[in-house]
Design an enzyme around this catalytic site. Sequence first.
Site, short mmCIF file in Angstrom:
data_model
loop_
_atom_site.label_atom_id
_atom_site.label_comp_id
_atom_site.label_asym_id
_atom_site.label_seq_id
_atom_site.Cartn_x
_atom_site.Cartn_y
_atom_site.Cartn_z
N CYS A 1 13.72 10.24 6.69
CA CYS A 1 13.66 9.68 8.05
C CYS A 1 15.02 9.77 8.74
O CYS A 1 15.10 9.92 9.94
CB CYS A 1 13.18 8.25 8.02
SG CYS A 1 14.03 7.25 6.82
N LYS B 1 0.83 -1.19 0.00
CA LYS B 1 0.00 0.00 0.00
C LYS B 1 0.87 1.24 0.00
O LYS B 1 1.54 1.55 0.97
CB LYS B 1 -0.93 0.06 1.21
CG LYS B 1 -1.98 1.16 1.04
CD LYS B 1 -2.67 1.55 2.32
CE LYS B 1 -1.88 2.54 3.13
NZ LYS B 1 -1.64 3.84 2.45
N GLU C 1 10.97 15.01 15.85
CA GLU C 1 11.24 14.93 14.42
C GLU C 1 10.39 15.99 13.70
O GLU C 1 9.17 16.00 13.80
CB GLU C 1 10.85 13.54 13.91
CG GLU C 1 11.13 13.33 12.45
CD GLU C 1 10.77 11.93 11.95
OE1 GLU C 1 9.67 11.44 12.28
OE2 GLU C 1 11.59 11.34 11.24
N GLU D 1 10.30 0.60 10.18
CA GLU D 1 11.33 1.60 9.91
C GLU D 1 10.66 2.94 10.16
O GLU D 1 9.83 3.38 9.38
CB GLU D 1 11.82 1.43 8.47
CG GLU D 1 13.19 2.05 8.26
CD GLU D 1 13.10 3.48 7.84
OE1 GLU D 1 13.09 4.35 8.75
OE2 GLU D 1 13.03 3.73 6.64
P1 NAI Z 1 2.11 7.86 8.44
O1 NAI Z 1 2.96 7.04 9.30
O2 NAI Z 1 0.74 8.17 8.87
O3 NAI Z 1 1.98 7.16 7.00
C1 NAI Z 1 2.83 6.18 6.47
C2 NAI Z 1 2.00 5.10 5.79
O4 NAI Z 1 1.22 4.41 6.75
C3 NAI Z 1 1.01 5.59 4.75
O5 NAI Z 1 0.95 4.66 3.71
C4 NAI Z 1 -0.30 5.61 5.52
O6 NAI Z 1 -1.43 5.50 4.70
C5 NAI Z 1 -0.15 4.40 6.39
N1 NAI Z 1 -0.93 4.40 7.62
C6 NAI Z 1 -1.41 5.46 8.33
N2 NAI Z 1 -2.06 5.04 9.41
C7 NAI Z 1 -2.00 3.69 9.42
C8 NAI Z 1 -2.47 2.68 10.30
N3 NAI Z 1 -3.11 2.97 11.42
N4 NAI Z 1 -2.20 1.40 10.00
C9 NAI Z 1 -1.52 1.08 8.89
N5 NAI Z 1 -1.07 1.98 8.03
C10 NAI Z 1 -1.30 3.28 8.28
O7 NAI Z 1 2.87 9.18 8.10
P2 NAI Z 1 2.20 10.57 7.65
O8 NAI Z 1 0.96 10.85 8.38
O9 NAI Z 1 2.08 10.54 6.21
O10 NAI Z 1 3.30 11.57 8.15
C11 NAI Z 1 3.27 12.06 9.47
C12 NAI Z 1 4.64 12.21 10.04
O11 NAI Z 1 5.26 10.96 10.11
C13 NAI Z 1 5.58 13.05 9.21
O12 NAI Z 1 5.46 14.40 9.47
C14 NAI Z 1 6.90 12.51 9.68
O13 NAI Z 1 7.26 13.13 10.87
C15 NAI Z 1 6.64 11.05 9.91
N6 NAI Z 1 7.03 10.21 8.78
C16 NAI Z 1 8.17 9.48 8.86
C17 NAI Z 1 8.57 8.72 7.80
C18 NAI Z 1 9.81 7.92 7.85
O14 NAI Z 1 10.32 7.51 6.82
N7 NAI Z 1 10.35 7.62 9.00
C19 NAI Z 1 7.85 8.70 6.55
C20 NAI Z 1 6.63 9.45 6.56
C21 NAI Z 1 6.28 10.19 7.64
#
Ligand code: NAI
Length: 806
Positions: A319, A211, A415, A285
């Site tokens: 990240c 996804k 972060e 990750e």
């Molecule tokens: P997120 O963690 O919500 O999204 C990442 C993925 O997880 C997306 O595909 C999303 O649809 C999915 N997702 C969201 N809620 C879920 C759930 N309960 N169960 C399973 N999958 C789920 O990240 P978001 O909201 O896009 O970004 C928020 C913050 O997260 C950013 O500002 C940043 O600080 C951090 N982030 C960190 C990343 C990294 O590579 N470590 C990447 C993206 C965001």
Amino acid sequence: MDIILPPIDIQYLNLEQQIMKLDKSFEKLEYSKALESDQEAMQWLTKNNNTFGQFVGGKFVSKKNAETITVVNPANNTSLAQIEIADEKLVDLAVKSAGEAQEKWYKSGGHARAKVLYALARLIQKNARVISVLETLDNGKPIRESRDADIPLAVRHFYYHAGWAQLQDSELKNSEPVGVVAQIIPWNFPFLMLAWKISPALAMGNAIVLKPAENTPLTAMFFAGLCEEAGVPAGVINIINGAGATGAALAAHPDVNKVAFTGSTPVGRAIRKSTAGQGKKLTLELGGKSAFVVFEDADLDSVVEGVVDAIWYNQGEVCCAGSRLLVQAGVEEILVKKLKARMANLRFGNPLDKSIDVGSLVSSDQFTQISQMVKEGLKSGGELFSHDQPDSTCNYYPPSIVTDVDSSHPLVQEEIFGPVLVVSSFRTQDEAIKLANNTRYGLAASVWSENINRAMHVAPGLIAGVVWINCHNKFDASCGFGGVKESGYGREGGKEGLFEYLKPVKSEYHSSIMPVRPNGLASKQEIDKTLKFYIGGKQTRPDGGNSVQVLNADGSTAAFVGLGNRKDLRNAVSAAKKAQNWSGKSGHLKAQILYYFAENLSNRKDEFVKRLQTSCGSSKKEATSEFDETISRLFSYAAWADKYDGAAHNAPYRGVTMALPEAIGVIGMIAPEEQPLLNAISLIAPAVAMGNCVVFVAGERHSNIVLELVSVMETSDIPGGVINIIAGDVKELAPHLAGHGEVESVWAWADKEVIKDVETLSAENLKRTWCHENNDRNWLKTQESEGVEFLRQATQVKNIWTPYGD
Ligand code: NAI
Ligand code: MG
């Protein structure tokens, strides 16, 4: 040859005057726009009616009246497409089609799979231009980055893993694919993350449901369109769209065998909890707040370019962004001055412009979040510097520096996930390491010093999964990437990353309650003995002062054993924590101690064999082989202590990346009931050999056997606190162990309820877990109860990148 003459008006000046004049005219020169064409990408979107459903079972599936999400180009806030949200039924369909396709895919063999991965790599390469443009349109990142970094690296992942598919049979024996793998990825490197996730899973013979993030799904849809041509059998790769709810349904689906997630720490935690007790493999990750440590003896001009790569690359939406600059006090002022000057030369503009450095943030949500976070953070002090103003019409947040902050400042701890660098200083090397490690995260770090001795000393001291020396944000398919602490667990890339998609081949084993086989030996046992715990190298009475009776196989009393409570467990953990310099001892020393322990234990063979007979009702032959195997296992891990090497990864740069297996820290263990002497050593010895400290909770039924080991340990030179043993009600102790913030990993063999508790509570500090429902193996069988499977669980790989040459 044509001679190019300077303009007439400066031809007659002397050289110095000419240079000055030229300099002035360069200052006024404007960059001309060099826009990459979006025509092909736009045509592709139009051809698809700017609408995408799901890619399931090798076909694009669309549902009438499906709910949709608008996909936006953040550089101008216009709509690019609509994606349909996969509901639970579609998630289920995708998981089913993966399940149906998986075995045949694996059985098709390594070479057949290698050819498919190779074909995917070729096809991506052929379409690299349109994929790069789509990525930039969807994500807002500069075309220079998607074209030169994201897409080539994605291609490299498919090539690299095509090779592992080919070599799987010869190099990865005794393992098999996990099965159906759910992969959930974020929006910061949409296509690259797809490649990181899909290529190893595919190579090892798994089937996939991926996804993408809801705001950047386009390149994944493009990839889906390449699968058939590459020869990916229908159902082996499924790609579904949707936001958090779709992701949550996918992760928790009972027929998914493994979840691989990249994204925010809160969502990682939620996934850990929702999958607890389901027997799934999990890799997370997550976020980071990676330190960028600059010593006085660093080459400051390289440092400046390093900072550009570390925090302004991809708008800081990385990240492992080097978001915390720690600089030695003597060079702080000059470095900050140089950085400010360099920032003035960073160019912002249309992300499709080939000559811009900084693009748009991924979405207006992200823009708002970063703006607010910085504004809020500055209320706690700190000085913000940037050359520009944020602009919501194109979601542009300017490269920024925050100075005058201390290590507890919210902008230093949280972060930000944007182009905002926080700067603080340190005086000594020790202070640098302490400050760098003063974070709940542990994804990456970089060390900057021209003194290789210093750099190589500091790198292992940094608690992070990846350390770069004199560089930052370097990646390659051949090197493992992933974090420790709240940055998650598991590795992607390198040989170490393959094991995340494999499981050991095990023979069927049916756990059975120990038979009661009275053999008349009980009367010879001393029945009034109360066995104590082993904490911090000392025999310790239980905190509550209570003890319970442990029975022999014939129902007579074997011993009284202390009944441990939460306090005992805490004491054991704090003793283990204090003993952690054990990890720094040489492999040779660890081996010597394990051999000595084996020697002391074998001196008491007759006694232990008898105990095993009476306690467990084993025959003399069974008890003897359990004992002999125990000694042999100690020898095996003494042998491994100085032989479980790392690797020098062969990444395409001038340098070497060392993959070092490091101790995890404090490992809590909940032991199975069967073969109590052997299983205790089978668990404790690999952990200790790899430099961990252990808190071992003995199986209730035969805890006497393990506690008898204490007197042997006491005489074996094992430093106090390295091994701690307690006993008690496992149901009560397990949650305390799993919820303890200073325990870094829990290994558990227990019933379903206990396992569910352990996995749920592990989410708190995101500790690793290695859980098994009841006893799942015959501990006498070396192939499944000893060796690298255990050593891998006892270590985490740190990749240290060391470039060389000038
Ligand atoms: P997120 O963690 O919500 O999204 C990442 C993925 O997880 C997306 O595909 C999303 O649809 C999915 N997702 C969201 N809620 C879920 C759930 N309960 N169960 C399973 N999958 C789920 O990240 P978001 O909201 O896009 O970004 C928020 C913050 O997260 C950013 O500002 C940043 O600080 C951090 N982030 C960190 C990343 C990294 O590579 N470590 C990447 C993206 C965001
Ligand atoms: Mg978008």
